[in-house]
Design a protein around this motif. Sequence first.
Motif, mmCIF file in Angstrom:
data_model
loop_
_atom_site.group_PDB
_atom_site.id
_atom_site.type_symbol
_atom_site.label_atom_id
_atom_site.label_comp_id
_atom_site.label_asym_id
_atom_site.label_seq_id
_atom_site.Cartn_x
_atom_site.Cartn_y
_atom_site.Cartn_z
ATOM 1 N N PRO A 99 -2.024 2.468 -4.425
ATOM 2 C CA PRO A 99 -2.528 2.815 -5.762
ATOM 3 C C PRO A 99 -1.682 2.205 -6.885
ATOM 4 N N ILE A 100 -0.397 2.010 -6.632
ATOM 5 C CA ILE A 100 0.474 1.375 -7.628
ATOM 6 C C ILE A 100 0.040 -0.077 -7.826
ATOM 7 N N VAL A 101 -0.210 -0.774 -6.717
ATOM 8 C CA VAL A 101 -0.674 -2.160 -6.795
ATOM 9 C C VAL A 101 -2.020 -2.224 -7.512
ATOM 10 N N MET A 102 -2.931 -1.315 -7.179
ATOM 11 C CA MET A 102 -4.241 -1.300 -7.841
ATOM 12 C C MET A 102 -4.094 -1.075 -9.346
ATOM 13 N N SER A 103 -3.237 -0.133 -9.731
ATOM 14 C CA SER A 103 -3.026 0.141 -11.157
ATOM 15 C C SER A 103 -2.419 -1.066 -11.861
ATOM 16 N N TYR A 104 -1.453 -1.689 -11.209
ATOM 17 C CA TYR A 104 -0.812 -2.883 -11.765
ATOM 18 C C TYR A 104 -1.843 -3.998 -11.959
ATOM 19 N N ALA A 111 -7.713 1.702 -13.629
ATOM 20 C CA ALA A 111 -7.274 1.117 -14.894
ATOM 21 C C ALA A 111 -6.294 2.011 -15.650
ATOM 22 N N ASP A 112 -6.445 3.305 -15.511
ATOM 23 C CA ASP A 112 -5.552 4.235 -16.193
ATOM 24 C C ASP A 112 -4.519 4.821 -15.241
ATOM 25 N N GLY A 113 -4.374 4.212 -14.082
ATOM 26 C CA GLY A 113 -3.444 4.708 -13.082
ATOM 27 C C GLY A 113 -1.993 4.492 -13.480
ATOM 28 N N SER A 114 -1.138 5.171 -12.774
ATOM 29 C CA SER A 114 0.281 5.133 -13.056
ATOM 30 C C SER A 114 1.011 4.258 -12.048
ATOM 31 N N LEU A 115 2.116 3.695 -12.484
ATOM 32 C CA LEU A 115 2.994 2.958 -11.586
ATOM 33 C C LEU A 115 4.102 3.866 -11.060
ATOM 34 N N ASP A 116 3.980 5.153 -11.330
ATOM 35 C CA ASP A 116 4.965 6.143 -10.913
ATOM 36 C C ASP A 116 4.620 6.653 -9.514
ATOM 37 N N PRO A 117 5.498 6.420 -8.531
ATOM 38 C CA PRO A 117 5.199 6.867 -7.162
ATOM 39 C C PRO A 117 4.953 8.369 -7.052
ATOM 40 N N ALA A 118 5.563 9.159 -7.923
ATOM 41 C CA ALA A 118 5.377 10.611 -7.866
ATOM 42 C C ALA A 118 3.963 11.012 -8.285
ATOM 43 N N ALA A 119 3.282 10.149 -9.031
ATOM 44 C CA ALA A 119 1.939 10.450 -9.519
ATOM 45 C C ALA A 119 0.844 9.917 -8.594
ATOM 46 N N VAL A 120 1.241 9.275 -7.516
ATOM 47 C CA VAL A 120 0.281 8.640 -6.614
ATOM 48 C C VAL A 120 -0.465 9.678 -5.778
ATOM 49 N N ASP A 121 -1.761 9.450 -5.632
ATOM 50 C CA ASP A 121 -2.596 10.243 -4.735
ATOM 51 C C ASP A 121 -2.535 9.562 -3.365
ATOM 52 N N ILE A 122 -1.789 10.157 -2.434
ATOM 53 C CA ILE A 122 -1.568 9.560 -1.114
ATOM 54 C C ILE A 122 -2.882 9.394 -0.352
ATOM 55 N N ASP A 123 -3.803 10.342 -0.501
ATOM 56 C CA ASP A 123 -5.098 10.222 0.177
ATOM 57 C C ASP A 123 -5.869 9.010 -0.343
ATOM 58 N N ASP A 124 -5.841 8.807 -1.658
ATOM 59 C CA ASP A 124 -6.473 7.631 -2.252
ATOM 60 C C ASP A 124 -5.785 6.373 -1.732
ATOM 61 N N ALA A 153 3.869 2.944 7.569
ATOM 62 C CA ALA A 153 2.686 3.807 7.574
ATOM 63 C C ALA A 153 2.766 4.814 6.426
ATOM 64 N N LYS A 154 3.963 5.248 6.072
ATOM 65 C CA LYS A 154 4.144 6.165 4.937
ATOM 66 C C LYS A 154 4.188 5.416 3.607
ATOM 67 N N LEU A 155 4.751 4.196 3.621
ATOM 68 C CA LEU A 155 4.929 3.433 2.387
ATOM 69 C C LEU A 155 3.627 2.861 1.842
#
Length: 135
Positions: A115-120, A63-76, A107-109
């Motif tokens: 997480p961006i979709v989840m935050s959105y 809910a408090d996630g970011s739509l900023d790709p630089a802030a994404v936790d890739i493992d999550d 696979a990288k994208l």
Amino acid sequence: MSSIDDLLAQIPISQVAGQLGVSDAEAERAVRQALPALVGGMAANAQDPNGASSLSQALGQHADGSLDPAAVDIDDGAKIVHHVFGDNEDAVVDQLGGKDGGSGLFAKLLPILAPIVMSYLAKKVLGGGGGSSDE
């Protein structure tokens, strides 16, 4: 498809392209292709009561996630992708990559986008507070 277009409009494609090491045009094409697969996978999971419960919990966590790709936790992101597609993850990546061998790109994208979709979705479903854009 307007929610996909709305989501796409909020994703800084140049940042995604930088993370993937591709052109903006290639990144935008890949994002446009991957978003419906992710959203569709989440919607399919939500058809099952356990999947709906799991998605609801995940939305709460983002809910408090970011739509900023630089802030994404890739493992999550990788965990989300695996949860969405399950045993079909490799097949989905291969299908998105198509015959031109772009599965490595997807696979990288996907772990960046998930997480961006989840935050959105969390902001849309749970009514995230103030601004709807974290750009």
